[in-house]
Write a protein that holds these residues in place. Structure first.
Motif, PDB file in Angstrom:
ATOM      1  N   GLU A 116       0.837  -1.195   0.000  1.00  8.60           N
ATOM      2  CA  GLU A 116       0.000   0.000   0.000  1.00  8.60           C
ATOM      3  C   GLU A 116       0.874   1.248   0.000  1.00  8.60           C
ATOM      4  O   GLU A 116       1.917   1.292   0.660  1.00  8.60           O
ATOM      5  CB  GLU A 116      -0.927  -0.004   1.211  1.00  8.60           C
ATOM      6  N   VAL A 117       0.446   2.245  -0.759  1.00  9.07           N
ATOM      7  CA  VAL A 117       1.205   3.481  -0.923  1.00  9.07           C
ATOM      8  C   VAL A 117       0.311   4.659  -0.578  1.00  9.07           C
ATOM      9  O   VAL A 117      -0.771   4.813  -1.156  1.00  9.07           O
ATOM     10  CB  VAL A 117       1.726   3.634  -2.364  1.00  9.07           C
ATOM     11  N   VAL A 118       0.736   5.463   0.372  1.00  7.14           N
ATOM     12  CA  VAL A 118       0.057   6.714   0.695  1.00  7.14           C
ATOM     13  C   VAL A 118       0.866   7.831   0.052  1.00  7.14           C
ATOM     14  O   VAL A 118       2.015   8.078   0.428  1.00  7.14           O
ATOM     15  CB  VAL A 118      -0.055   6.936   2.211  1.00  7.14           C
ATOM     16  N   ARG A 119       0.278   8.495  -0.916  1.00  6.06           N
ATOM     17  CA  ARG A 119       0.957   9.581  -1.625  1.00  6.06           C
ATOM     18  C   ARG A 119       0.636  10.903  -0.932  1.00  6.06           C
ATOM     19  O   ARG A 119      -0.515  11.299  -0.830  1.00  6.06           O
ATOM     20  CB  ARG A 119       0.522   9.620  -3.091  1.00  6.06           C
ATOM     21  N   GLY A 120       1.661  11.560  -0.447  1.00  5.99           N
ATOM     22  CA  GLY A 120       1.459  12.788   0.300  1.00  5.99           C
ATOM     23  C   GLY A 120       1.690  12.567   1.778  1.00  5.99           C
ATOM     24  O   GLY A 120       1.894  11.438   2.244  1.00  5.99           O
ATOM     25  N   PRO A 121       1.685  13.636   2.575  1.00  4.55           N
ATOM     26  CA  PRO A 121       2.029  13.534   4.000  1.00  4.55           C
ATOM     27  C   PRO A 121       1.129  12.553   4.753  1.00  4.55           C
ATOM     28  O   PRO A 121      -0.087  12.578   4.631  1.00  4.55           O
ATOM     29  CB  PRO A 121       1.825  14.966   4.513  1.00  4.55           C
ATOM     30  N   ALA A 122       1.759  11.683   5.541  1.00  3.01           N
ATOM     31  CA  ALA A 122       1.037  10.762   6.423  1.00  3.01           C
ATOM     32  C   ALA A 122       1.634  10.862   7.814  1.00  3.01           C
ATOM     33  O   ALA A 122       1.780   9.874   8.529  1.00  3.01           O
ATOM     34  CB  ALA A 122       1.122   9.337   5.890  1.00  3.01           C
ATOM     35  N   THR A 123       1.993  12.087   8.188  1.00  2.00           N
ATOM     36  CA  THR A 123       2.734  12.301   9.427  1.00  2.00           C
ATOM     37  C   THR A 123       1.910  12.074  10.677  1.00  2.00           C
ATOM     38  O   THR A 123       2.459  11.797  11.746  1.00  2.00           O
ATOM     39  CB  THR A 123       3.287  13.736   9.448  1.00  2.00           C
ATOM     40  N   LEU A 124       0.587  12.201  10.596  1.00  2.00           N
ATOM     41  CA  LEU A 124      -0.227  12.029  11.798  1.00  2.00           C
ATOM     42  C   LEU A 124      -0.081  10.627  12.360  1.00  2.00           C
ATOM     43  O   LEU A 124       0.067  10.434  13.566  1.00  2.00           O
ATOM     44  CB  LEU A 124      -1.694  12.320  11.491  1.00  2.00           C
ATOM     45  N   LEU A 125      -0.137   9.627  11.493  1.00  2.00           N
ATOM     46  CA  LEU A 125      -0.080   8.243  11.948  1.00  2.00           C
ATOM     47  C   LEU A 125       1.340   7.712  12.092  1.00  2.00           C
ATOM     48  O   LEU A 125       1.614   6.897  12.969  1.00  2.00           O
ATOM     49  CB  LEU A 125      -0.852   7.347  10.977  1.00  2.00           C
ATOM     50  N   TYR A 126       2.251   8.160  11.242  1.00  2.00           N
ATOM     51  CA  TYR A 126       3.537   7.479  11.147  1.00  2.00           C
ATOM     52  C   TYR A 126       4.747   8.356  11.445  1.00  2.00           C
ATOM     53  O   TYR A 126       5.876   7.934  11.277  1.00  2.00           O
ATOM     54  CB  TYR A 126       3.671   6.853   9.758  1.00  2.00           C
ATOM     55  N   GLY A 127       4.548   9.570  11.883  1.00  2.00           N
ATOM     56  CA  GLY A 127       5.667  10.365  12.351  1.00  2.00           C
ATOM     57  C   GLY A 127       6.266  11.274  11.310  1.00  2.00           C
ATOM     58  O   GLY A 127       5.885  11.294  10.144  1.00  2.00           O
ATOM     59  N   ASN A 128       7.267  12.045  11.765  1.00  3.52           N
ATOM     60  CA  ASN A 128       7.812  13.108  10.928  1.00  3.52           C
ATOM     61  C   ASN A 128       8.560  12.582   9.715  1.00  3.52           C
ATOM     62  O   ASN A 128       8.740  13.308   8.741  1.00  3.52           O
ATOM     63  CB  ASN A 128       8.692  14.031  11.763  1.00  3.52           C
ATOM     64  N   ALA A 129       8.986  11.317   9.708  1.00  2.00           N
ATOM     65  CA  ALA A 129       9.667  10.746   8.554  1.00  2.00           C
ATOM     66  C   ALA A 129       8.707  10.384   7.430  1.00  2.00           C
ATOM     67  O   ALA A 129       9.144   9.916   6.376  1.00  2.00           O
ATOM     68  CB  ALA A 129      10.462   9.506   8.965  1.00  2.00           C
ATOM     69  N   ALA A 130       7.413  10.606   7.628  1.00  4.14           N
ATOM     70  CA  ALA A 130       6.415  10.318   6.594  1.00  4.14           C
ATOM     71  C   ALA A 130       5.891  11.600   5.972  1.00  4.14           C
ATOM     72  O   ALA A 130       4.781  11.637   5.460  1.00  4.14           O
ATOM     73  CB  ALA A 130       5.261   9.517   7.188  1.00  4.14           C
ATOM     74  N   ILE A 131       6.700  12.649   5.959  1.00  2.00           N
ATOM     75  CA  ILE A 131       6.263  13.939   5.454  1.00  2.00           C
ATOM     76  C   ILE A 131       5.998  13.907   3.949  1.00  2.00           C
ATOM     77  O   ILE A 131       5.287  14.749   3.412  1.00  2.00           O
ATOM     78  CB  ILE A 131       7.307  15.021   5.811  1.00  2.00           C
ATOM     79  N   GLY A 132       6.559  12.921   3.250  1.00  2.65           N
ATOM     80  CA  GLY A 132       6.335  12.789   1.815  1.00  2.65           C
ATOM     81  C   GLY A 132       5.455  11.626   1.422  1.00  2.65           C
ATOM     82  O   GLY A 132       4.980  11.567   0.283  1.00  2.65           O
ATOM     83  N   GLY A 133       5.226  10.683   2.333  1.00  4.88           N
ATOM     84  CA  GLY A 133       4.390   9.534   2.014  1.00  4.88           C
ATOM     85  C   GLY A 133       4.813   8.293   2.772  1.00  4.88           C
ATOM     86  O   GLY A 133       5.787   8.299   3.537  1.00  4.88           O
ATOM     87  N   VAL A 134       4.064   7.217   2.545  1.00  2.68           N
ATOM     88  CA  VAL A 134       4.300   5.944   3.242  1.00  2.68           C
ATOM     89  C   VAL A 134       4.170   4.796   2.249  1.00  2.68           C
ATOM     90  O   VAL A 134       3.286   4.805   1.380  1.00  2.68           O
ATOM     91  CB  VAL A 134       3.294   5.739   4.400  1.00  2.68           C
ATOM     92  N   VAL A 135       5.053   3.811   2.382  1.00  5.91           N
ATOM     93  CA  VAL A 135       4.932   2.539   1.679  1.00  5.91           C
ATOM     94  C   VAL A 135       4.864   1.448   2.737  1.00  5.91           C
ATOM     95  O   VAL A 135       5.779   1.311   3.554  1.00  5.91           O
ATOM     96  CB  VAL A 135       6.119   2.288   0.732  1.00  5.91           C
ATOM     97  N   ASN A 136       3.777   0.684   2.745  1.00  7.10           N
ATOM     98  CA  ASN A 136       3.566  -0.352   3.750  1.00  7.10           C
ATOM     99  C   ASN A 136       3.428  -1.700   3.054  1.00  7.10           C
ATOM    100  O   ASN A 136       2.533  -1.891   2.220  1.00  7.10           O
ATOM    101  CB  ASN A 136       2.309  -0.053   4.569  1.00  7.10           C
TER     102      ASN A 136
END
Length: 740
Positions: A133-153
């Motif tokens: 799964e790919v979150v495009r864009g900031p996901a900092t609320l759930l995953y912290g400041n290192a997710a300011i550009g997105g998340v790959v899970n």
């Protein structure tokens, strides 16, 4: 420019036309609202999400699977790869990479060091993934400041997430790839009875140096080297009376350019896992253990340290011929001179527990815990260069509360602690301990037309270096978001999300100082650097039912104090650090903060021509474009993805599946300072498979896939090695896959 790509269009048009007439009347609307769990703890359907997200699973995941996570995802809208050869490739989302993209394995940190340098691989095997799964864009609320550009899970098979449907079942796959004599085989098993489930798997992949359609070095690289060599000759003529003799000596020592094979691009990977789970009426508990080992080459090191144009600089060998003879004797088993390879090993323990209705106020309470033990050794020739180790744990508690009026939501706690160790001549990052603790809350106000969503996160980060002469740094970051999703009709939605986010610098950006062999750079951190702040707006229009499904998104991010590595020329290095400062002939990059902006859009659409139980046909269109500028210095950010257009035709009839696709990448026109041009290229791919149904529960798939069928020279603008290491040439992969 897109001549080769256009060759694909007539074939797709004729194939669609052949059946479209009879299929047009009987095609029914389809509902493809994917389930996404990474983007939100309480919203599952993609159409109901405020932020932009997508997933790769099933046949599409198996078809896209490569040896690196970045390569596996590089065909997804808005996602590219750092591409440091086949052994190391980290996803880039909307131009963001490194410590701005959070890579997760089972919702938790991977505990590798891939965020510190692009030559460090991600310790995840894509072939074992059930879903990415790919979150495009900031996901900092759930995953912290290192997710300011997105998340790959990556949600893999190792951790059972549901009851077993049979005492034993499984999948096995083996294939051969022609471009590198790649041989891969793996098996994953799962089973259980009643409330108990288990899983186990093993994979082995071996590939040699892969074939390329031309020279390893780009034409721009060669021109830069020739110009440098010409300047050196003129300098020698002026400074030395014996200049002609000196030139002759060096002329005899020049090595031929590498053609047809990319040296030191081999990959050997071995990984295995074991998982156990228990499921009850009021909750579940699952644990898993994974061991991942990979030995891979870092291309582009056959001629020692190089400058920004790839040519040798600052190295004086009085005994040149004798030194060359020693290099030949130091060849490793893959035949590379002065090759650099990484020997990576990781052990990882994961736990996931969930309680259903534990209290009157809570609908569910989930605990996720991971413990990682990672190390890799950088081997130069036959000598161990640098040892990297990272050990740590991450804990997440997430509670989803029962509806309160029209409100639903979740809140949680996250803690992550890890110790980093680097030992060796090129340990450019000092040993340190990083501790992160965060609290977050997300709320959703449901309306007849859709929903409002808002939330916040506060996080504390402490980076404590082992060296007492270095000062400990502490940061407090605050993040907030506000957005909405609105149903336009039964088959479409529109969403917008505004995020205010802070990111603390990591240990590399603060404390780095020294040569880094992987990227041929001398990196310098900035001890006084502060947090970066961004304001990001993301908008998406989604179609979830009908003949056309997919998503169109636009994004804009404005940064204050954006942290990046700035190139320093020789004059700047001497003026700042003095003439005696030894950079070992490497280019110097220093952590610098500047104002910046990133913006662009993505198109990811599917046109459904036929959708029936025994027959399906569709066209996929992917287009993305990202622009990133340095507002403080009035230039462009480095290694930003170029414009890309992809078109794929797929037809399935009973047990046959056929696919044909083309991806066109534009030339790089917005170059960063000191960057060489990147030409446009087109990748043509095709695949075909046939399923043999041995019984109701056993099937065997025979498959063949062709990659880069036009044998084009492809150099991703996102890669540090784009002028030294092109992508593989024409390749055919033959394999068999079975499910039972």
């Amino acid at each position: 420019m897109i001549r080769n790509f256009c060759f694909l269009l007539p074939g797709i048009y004729l194939a669609a036309l052949q059946t479209f007439g009879q299929a047009n009347e009987r095609v029914s609307t389809v509902d493809l609202d994917a389930r996404i769990i990474t983007a939100s703890p309480f919203v599952e359907k993609k159409a109901e999400l405020v932020n932009s997200a997508g997933e790769l699973s099933g046949d599409a995941l198996r078809r896209s699977s490569e040896s690196s996570l970045g390569g596996t995802l590089s065909g997804q809208a808005g996602v590219h790869s750092t591409y440091f050869g086949p052994g190391a490739g980290r996803p880039i989302i909307r131009g963001f990479d490194g410590d701005r993209i959070r890579i997760l394995n089972q919702d938790l940190d991977t505990f590798d060091v891939s965020n510190s340098s692009p030559d460090h691989g991600v310790s995840i095997e894509p072939l074992f993934a059930d879903e990415i799964e790919v979150v495009r864009g900031p996901a900092t609320l759930l995953y912290g400041n290192a997710a300011i550009g997105g998340v790959v899970n990556v949600l893999s098979k190792e951790l059972p997430r549901k009851r077993a449907f049979a005492p034993i079942s499984g999948q096995a796959e083996a294939y051969y790839g022609s471009v590198s004599d790649e041989q891969s085989y793996g098996v994953s098993l799962q089973g259980g009875e009643g409330d108990f489930a288990w899983s186990a798997g093993f994979l082995d992949r071996q590939s040699n140096d892969f074939e390329i359609p031309g020279f390893a070095e780009s034409i721009y690289q060669m021109e830069a080297e020739e110009e440098e060599h010409h300047d050196e000759e003129e300098h020698h003529d002026e400074e030395h009376e014996e200049g002609e003799e000196h030139e002759d000596e060096h002329g005899d020592e020049e090595e031929e350019e590498v053609f047809g094979v990319l040296e030191n691009s081999f990959v050997d990977t071995r990984t295995g896992y074991l998982g156990l789970a228990w499921f009850g009426d009021k909750g579940s508990l699952a644990i898993s253990y994974t061991d991942y080992a990979s030995d891979y080459g870092v291309p582009g090191h056959a001629h020692g340290h190089e400058d920004e144009h790839g040519h040798e600089e600052g190295e004086e060998h009085e005994e040149g011929e004798e030194h060359e003879e020693e290099e030949h004797h130091d060849e490793d088993e893959h035949g590379d001179e002065e090759s650099v390879k990484l020997d990576l090993d990781q052990s990882r323990f994961t736990l996931r527990g969930e309680l259903i209705d534990p209290f009157d106020f809570l609908k569910s309470l989930e605990i996720d815990f991971a413990l990682g033990d990672y190390q890799h050794v950088e081997v130069e020739g036959n000598e161990v260069g640098t040892l990297y180790e990272r050990d740590g744990y991450e804990l997440r508690l997430t509670g989803v509360h029962n509806p309160v009026g029209e409100f639903t939501g979740a809140y949680g706690f996250q803690a992550k602690v890890d110790d980093f160790l680097a030992v060796g001549e090129e340990a450019f990052i000092p040993n340190s301990k990083t501790s992160q603790y965060g609290l977050f809350i997300m709320e959703r106000l449901n309306q007849n037309w859709g929903a409002w969503e808002f939330g916040g996160r506060v996080e504390s980060i402490e980076i404590d270096p082992e060296d007492s002469s270095l000062e400990k740094r502490s940061f407090e970051t605050l993040n907030g978001s506000f957005g909405f999703v609105r149903r336009i009709d039964e088959s479409s939605t529109f969403s917008a999300n505004l995020v205010l986010a802070e990111r603390a610098p990591n240990a590399t950006e603060i404390f780095a100082f020294g040569p880094h062999v992987g990227t041929r750079t001398f990196e310098i951190g900035k001890a006084s650097i502060d947090e970066e702040f961004s304001t990001s707006l993301d908008m998406s229009y989604r179609l979830t039912a009908g003949k056309i499904t997919g998503e169109v998104s636009a994004f804009y991010s404005d940064f204050t104090n954006f942290i990046y590595l700035q190139f320093l020329d020789h004059e700047e290095v001497e003026s700042i650090y003095g003439e005696d400062f030894d950079t070992e002939g490497l280019n110097v990059f220093r952590a610098t903060a500047a104002d910046a902006k990133f913006y662009g859009f993505e198109v990811d659409l599917r046109y459904h021509i036929i959708d029936e139980a025994d027959q399906a046909m569709h066209l996929d269109l992917v287009y993305d474009q990202t622009r990133a500028t340095n507002k403080s210095f009035g230039n462009n950010m480095p290694r930003i993805p170029v414009r890309r257009l992809g078109l794929r035709y797929e037809y399935q009839n009973n047990d046959w599946l056929f696919g044909l696709e083309g991806r066109w990448y534009d030339e790089a026109t917005n170059l960063a300072p000191n960057a060489l041009p990147t030409d446009s290229y087109t990748l043509l791919n095709a695949n075909v498979s046939y399923r043999i149904r041995a019984s109701e529960t056993v099937s065997v798939d025979l498959f063949a896939a062709g990659h880069n069928l036009g044998d084009e020279e492809a150099r991703p603008n996102t890669s540090f090695l784009k002028d030294l290491a092109p992508m593989p040439g024409r390749s055919v992969r033959l394999g068999v896959r079975t499910s039972f």
